[in-house]
Each structure stands twice: as C-alpha cells, then as structure tokens.
Design an enzyme around this catalytic site. Structure first.
Site, short mmCIF file in Angstrom:
data_model
loop_
_atom_site.label_atom_id
_atom_site.label_comp_id
_atom_site.label_asym_id
_atom_site.label_seq_id
_atom_site.Cartn_x
_atom_site.Cartn_y
_atom_site.Cartn_z
CB CYS A 19 2.60 -2.84 3.71
SG CYS A 19 3.73 -1.22 3.09
CD GLU B 250 -1.66 -3.29 -0.17
OE1 GLU B 250 -1.71 -4.23 -1.08
OE2 GLU B 250 -0.82 -3.39 0.95
#
Length: 224
Positions: free
Chosen positions: A2, A104
């Site tokens: 992340c 992402e």
C-alpha cells in the site's frame, strides 16, 4: 503493498465510525496521501480510543538515526511476529490507520495505470502498527506502518498484495492490549471483495504533490 491512500471523510464521520473518544489530530481532506506524510490513526490509550496524527513510515524505537528516505510504510502480515522492526509493535503498539480508499497501479509494458479501490462502507481502518523513536537530540517521532496481505480477487489483477482492511467488528479486538496475538494473526487476511469497488483514475495521482478531489474521479483507461 500500500503506497498511497485517501481520507476525505469529515472529522465527525471519522469519530463516529471509529468510536473515537479523544481527538488530538488536525483534520483536512486528503486525496493522495504518500509515505513520510502525516496520517490519521486511532490507538487505545487508558481505555479510550484516541485519534492522532503519525508519520507514515515506521521508525523502530531502536534505530540509531532517522532514515533519510522515510521509514517502513508496510508490514507484511506473514512475518509480523518474526521481524525485529515489527515484533514489539505487533505485541504492544497496534493502531487503526483511517482511510476512505487506496490506490494500486497496473504495470504495463511502458507505463503504470492507477486504480482507486474503496469500500462501500467508509471511512474504514487498515490494520496498523506504530512506534515512538527519539533522536539523541531529543526529537520524538511517532510513526506507523500499514499491515498488508495477499490480494483478494478484486485487487489481484492489478497487484499481488493489498492493505489489511479490518472488519468493523474486529477493530476493537485489534486495539485491545489484552488480545491474544495468535487470534490477531487470524484477522490479517484479505477482506471480501463483495463490499469493494474499483475503477481507473488519472495518472496525476502518480505525483504525491497532486492532492485534489480530482484524484478519485473515474476516467477511461484508454485516455490515461
């Protein structure tokens, strides 16, 4: 992993959603939170849920100096209890990192395409760890990491890993000092994709300097 996330919910919504009793943070909406920047976390202190700001990038308390490029932004769920950087924090200093969504990137041959992932329920909490580091000169830095796990079926086509998003009913257990560590490890799994959504967003989010509501607007992949 992340590497970027979003938090735009109002302070009232954060307080209500995370059962916060004490606020020590300055709130402002953020649409492109990057490593080394302040993030909102909830920790358990004297029996109360406290909302405060920490630096994203954990610096272990035993580090001789503050890392030039920032601390450890992610902690792999599979190795929390073995890694020296996280072992003590996992046992004693767990927190909730507050978010509304995360980014992402899909890797292509010559570029990367950003996608925005979010829960239909928000704000929500990533499982987090924190530590408190002090320099020889007395500077104190409170910093944190986001715990990650393997990706669920929604995220997997874009990236192999994702942040651990705790179910609402598990948040208190993650914060409680008396929780059994083996039971906490069982919480560190990918959340069901049923409550999630995703779509491509502008490549402007590639720059951490760009922080605007436009970051989370959907775009056509063909125009990226």
């Amino acid at each position: 992993m992340c590497g970027r996330f979003v938090l735009y919910s109002s302070l009232d919504d954060i307080v209500r959603a995370l059962d916060v009793q004490v606020v020590r943070a300055q709130w402002r909406p953020r649409y492109n939170i990057a490593p080394t920047q302040p993030v909102m976390v909830v920790l358990r202190e004297d029996g109360l849920n406290v909302l405060e700001e920490m630096v994203w990038g954990l610096i272990p308390h035993w580090a001789r100096e503050r890392p030039v490029t920032g601390g450890l932004i992610n902690a792999r769920a599979e190795t929390l209890s073995q890694k020296p950087s996280f072992r003590r924090a996992f046992a004693r200093q767990r927190c909730l990192v507050v978010a509304d969504g995360f980014y992402e990137w899909r890797k292509l041959e010559r570029t990367r395409v950003p996608f925005y992932f979010y829960l239909k329920r928000h704000p929500f909490a990533f499982a987090g760890l924190y530590d408190i580091w002090q320099s020889p000169e007395g500077e104190v830095v409170r910093s944190c990491s986001v715990v990650t796990t393997h990706a669920n079926s929604l995220v997997q086509p874009i990236h192999t890993r994702m942040p651990v998003i705790l179910p609402k009913e598990a948040e208190a257990q993650w914060l409680a000092p008396q929780s059994v560590l083996t039971e906490l490890l069982a919480l560190l799994r990918p959340i069901s994709p049923d409550g999630m959504e995703m779509y491509p967003v502008s490549s402007r989010v590639n720059s951490p300097a760009y922080d605007s509501p436009e970051c989370i607007l959907p775009v056509e992949e063909s125009v990226l």
